[in-house]
Write a protein that holds these residues in place. Sequence first.
Motif, PDB file in Angstrom:
ATOM      1  N   GLY A  91       0.753  -1.177  -0.118  1.00 17.01           N
ATOM      2  CA  GLY A  91       0.019  -0.069  -0.063  1.00 17.01           C
ATOM      3  C   GLY A  91       0.768   1.270  -0.056  1.00 17.01           C
ATOM      4  N   GLY A  92       1.821   1.257   0.810  1.00 20.96           N
ATOM      5  CA  GLY A  92       2.893   2.582   0.942  1.00 20.96           C
ATOM      6  C   GLY A  92       3.506   2.758  -0.267  1.00 20.96           C
ATOM      7  N   THR A  93       3.941   1.640  -0.864  1.00 25.06           N
ATOM      8  CA  THR A  93       4.888   1.568  -2.253  1.00 25.06           C
ATOM      9  C   THR A  93       3.883   2.216  -3.440  1.00 25.06           C
ATOM     10  OG1 THR A  93       6.019   0.038  -1.708  1.00 25.06           O
ATOM     11  CG2 THR A  93       6.311   0.516  -3.782  1.00 25.06           C
ATOM     12  N   ALA A  94       2.707   1.555  -3.405  1.00 28.01           N
ATOM     13  CA  ALA A  94       1.577   2.056  -4.661  1.00 28.01           C
ATOM     14  C   ALA A  94       1.361   3.683  -4.351  1.00 28.01           C
ATOM     15  CB  ALA A  94       0.477   1.226  -4.193  1.00 28.01           C
ATOM     16  N   VAL A  95       1.033   3.897  -3.414  1.00 29.35           N
ATOM     17  CA  VAL A  95       0.747   5.340  -3.138  1.00 29.35           C
ATOM     18  C   VAL A  95       1.836   6.317  -3.594  1.00 29.35           C
ATOM     19  CG1 VAL A  95       0.084   7.237  -1.482  1.00 29.35           C
ATOM     20  CG2 VAL A  95      -1.090   5.094  -1.247  1.00 29.35           C
ATOM     21  N   ALA A  96       2.992   6.041  -2.937  1.00 32.49           N
ATOM     22  CA  ALA A  96       4.266   6.929  -3.052  1.00 32.49           C
ATOM     23  C   ALA A  96       4.511   6.897  -4.647  1.00 32.49           C
ATOM     24  CB  ALA A  96       5.520   5.974  -2.577  1.00 32.49           C
ATOM     25  N   PHE A  97       4.586   5.759  -5.396  1.00 34.73           N
ATOM     26  CA  PHE A  97       4.881   5.851  -6.888  1.00 34.73           C
ATOM     27  C   PHE A  97       3.670   6.271  -7.754  1.00 34.73           C
ATOM     28  CE2 PHE A  97       7.999   2.583  -6.374  1.00 34.73           C
ATOM     29  CZ  PHE A  97       8.995   3.006  -7.397  1.00 34.73           C
ATOM     30  N   GLU A  98       2.595   6.057  -7.181  1.00 34.96           N
ATOM     31  CA  GLU A  98       1.314   6.827  -7.946  1.00 34.96           C
ATOM     32  C   GLU A  98       1.259   8.309  -7.910  1.00 34.96           C
ATOM     33  OE1 GLU A  98      -0.882   5.523 -10.181  1.00 34.96           O
ATOM     34  OE2 GLU A  98      -0.399   3.442  -9.890  1.00 34.96           O
ATOM     35  N   ALA A  99       1.545   8.853  -6.498  1.00 37.69           N
ATOM     36  CA  ALA A  99       1.364  10.069  -6.343  1.00 37.69           C
ATOM     37  C   ALA A  99       2.457  10.989  -6.946  1.00 37.69           C
ATOM     38  CB  ALA A  99       1.695  10.343  -4.707  1.00 37.69           C
ATOM     39  N   VAL A 100       3.889  10.174  -6.838  1.00 34.98           N
ATOM     40  CA  VAL A 100       4.750  10.974  -7.780  1.00 34.98           C
ATOM     41  C   VAL A 100       4.450  11.169  -9.311  1.00 34.98           C
ATOM     42  CG1 VAL A 100       7.017  10.541  -8.673  1.00 34.98           C
ATOM     43  CG2 VAL A 100       6.537  10.525  -6.164  1.00 34.98           C
ATOM     44  N   GLY A 101       3.815   9.955  -9.799  1.00 31.64           N
ATOM     45  CA  GLY A 101       3.508   9.961 -11.196  1.00 31.64           C
ATOM     46  C   GLY A 101       2.355  10.729 -11.373  1.00 31.64           C
ATOM     47  N   LEU A 102       1.436  10.958 -10.655  1.00 29.18           N
ATOM     48  CA  LEU A 102       0.373  12.009 -10.889  1.00 29.18           C
ATOM     49  C   LEU A 102       1.076  13.628 -10.903  1.00 29.18           C
ATOM     50  CD1 LEU A 102      -2.389  10.552  -8.774  1.00 29.18           C
ATOM     51  CD2 LEU A 102      -2.357  10.747 -11.169  1.00 29.18           C
ATOM     52  N   ALA A 103       2.054  13.551  -9.942  1.00 27.70           N
ATOM     53  CA  ALA A 103       2.437  14.958  -9.874  1.00 27.70           C
ATOM     54  C   ALA A 103       3.602  15.319 -10.884  1.00 27.70           C
ATOM     55  CB  ALA A 103       3.122  15.377  -8.621  1.00 27.70           C
ATOM     56  N   THR A 126      -9.759   9.391  -2.399  1.00 25.17           N
ATOM     57  CA  THR A 126      -8.217   9.433  -2.870  1.00 25.17           C
ATOM     58  C   THR A 126      -7.230   9.825  -1.762  1.00 25.17           C
ATOM     59  OG1 THR A 126      -8.121  11.986  -3.307  1.00 25.17           O
ATOM     60  CG2 THR A 126      -8.764  10.473  -5.013  1.00 25.17           C
ATOM     61  N   LEU A 127      -6.126   9.715  -1.898  1.00 22.72           N
ATOM     62  CA  LEU A 127      -5.132   9.889  -0.653  1.00 22.72           C
ATOM     63  C   LEU A 127      -3.816  10.337  -1.431  1.00 22.72           C
ATOM     64  CD1 LEU A 127      -3.606   9.815   1.988  1.00 22.72           C
ATOM     65  CD2 LEU A 127      -3.006   7.503   1.723  1.00 22.72           C
ATOM     66  N   LEU A 128      -3.467  11.638  -1.410  1.00 21.46           N
ATOM     67  CA  LEU A 128      -2.172  12.405  -2.147  1.00 21.46           C
ATOM     68  C   LEU A 128      -2.921  12.269  -3.615  1.00 21.46           C
ATOM     69  CD1 LEU A 128       0.846  11.118  -0.258  1.00 21.46           C
ATOM     70  CD2 LEU A 128      -0.496  13.176   0.138  1.00 21.46           C
TER      71      LEU A 128
END
Length: 265
Positions: A77-89, A106-108
């Motif tokens: 879960g943490g890895t997914a949010v980290a990669f996806e948040a960076v990807g979106l930004a 959503t989260l971040l």
Amino acid sequence: MTSLAARGAPPLSVRAAAPLVLAVLLVLTAIAYPLTSGGARDAVSWTIVVLGAALSVVHAAAGHGLRTAAAVTALVGGTAVAFEAVGLATGVPYGSYTYSEALGPTLLGVPLLVPLAWLMMAWPSWVVAGLLASRTVPRVLVATALFAGWDVVLDPQMVQAGYWTWAHPTPGLPGIATVPLTNLAGWLLAGGVLMTLLDRLVTRTVVADAPRVGPAAPLLALGWMTLGGALAHAGWLGLPGSAAWGAALFLPVFALLAARRWRTR
């Protein structure tokens, strides 16, 4: 070390059956996807992901202990949010994309459904990789390839459903015009990081005397969601390109698994 049974865990037969029940429910729900539309299809999509994530957690707990299952859930879960948040930004590493509001809270900026989808995909990929490779580096590489290959089948389906949109979908894999090659590169990178961490985590947190539960449930989930998904793409969803890629990527995997099982009989 105190065994799981001594700590009041259910009998092994119950622990082994629970992931299989979830896998069967996952398959039945996935069958409904091409037969629905609109809000009903959204509900089916959510149910598939929740069932797949639950299968991963329950199977990890049954075969490796509750501590490992909790750690796997947090890591993925943490890895997914980290990669996806960076990807979106930033558009790195996948390319530029946006999520639809249909995916809910959503989260971040990352829909909560997304880390659950990663969990649904990551654990079966790691389990099946362990059947194909016993040493750490090959196992991580195979798990990464399975994880990224699963997305090759899934992503065009999700784009078609309107769950996310790519700003620059080309160039893509031959036959897939809606998903850029940068997405595959991003999944290989993210998958390599995740599978390396996941492999180390399971090794360090597993309960030494936890009973081993067979791989049938993750195998069924991986097989149906890739090859069954390819069939749905070809027959009902009008996605022949991703159907062909799904068959090309995963038929050899399951043929190799079948051959290895045959040789060990």
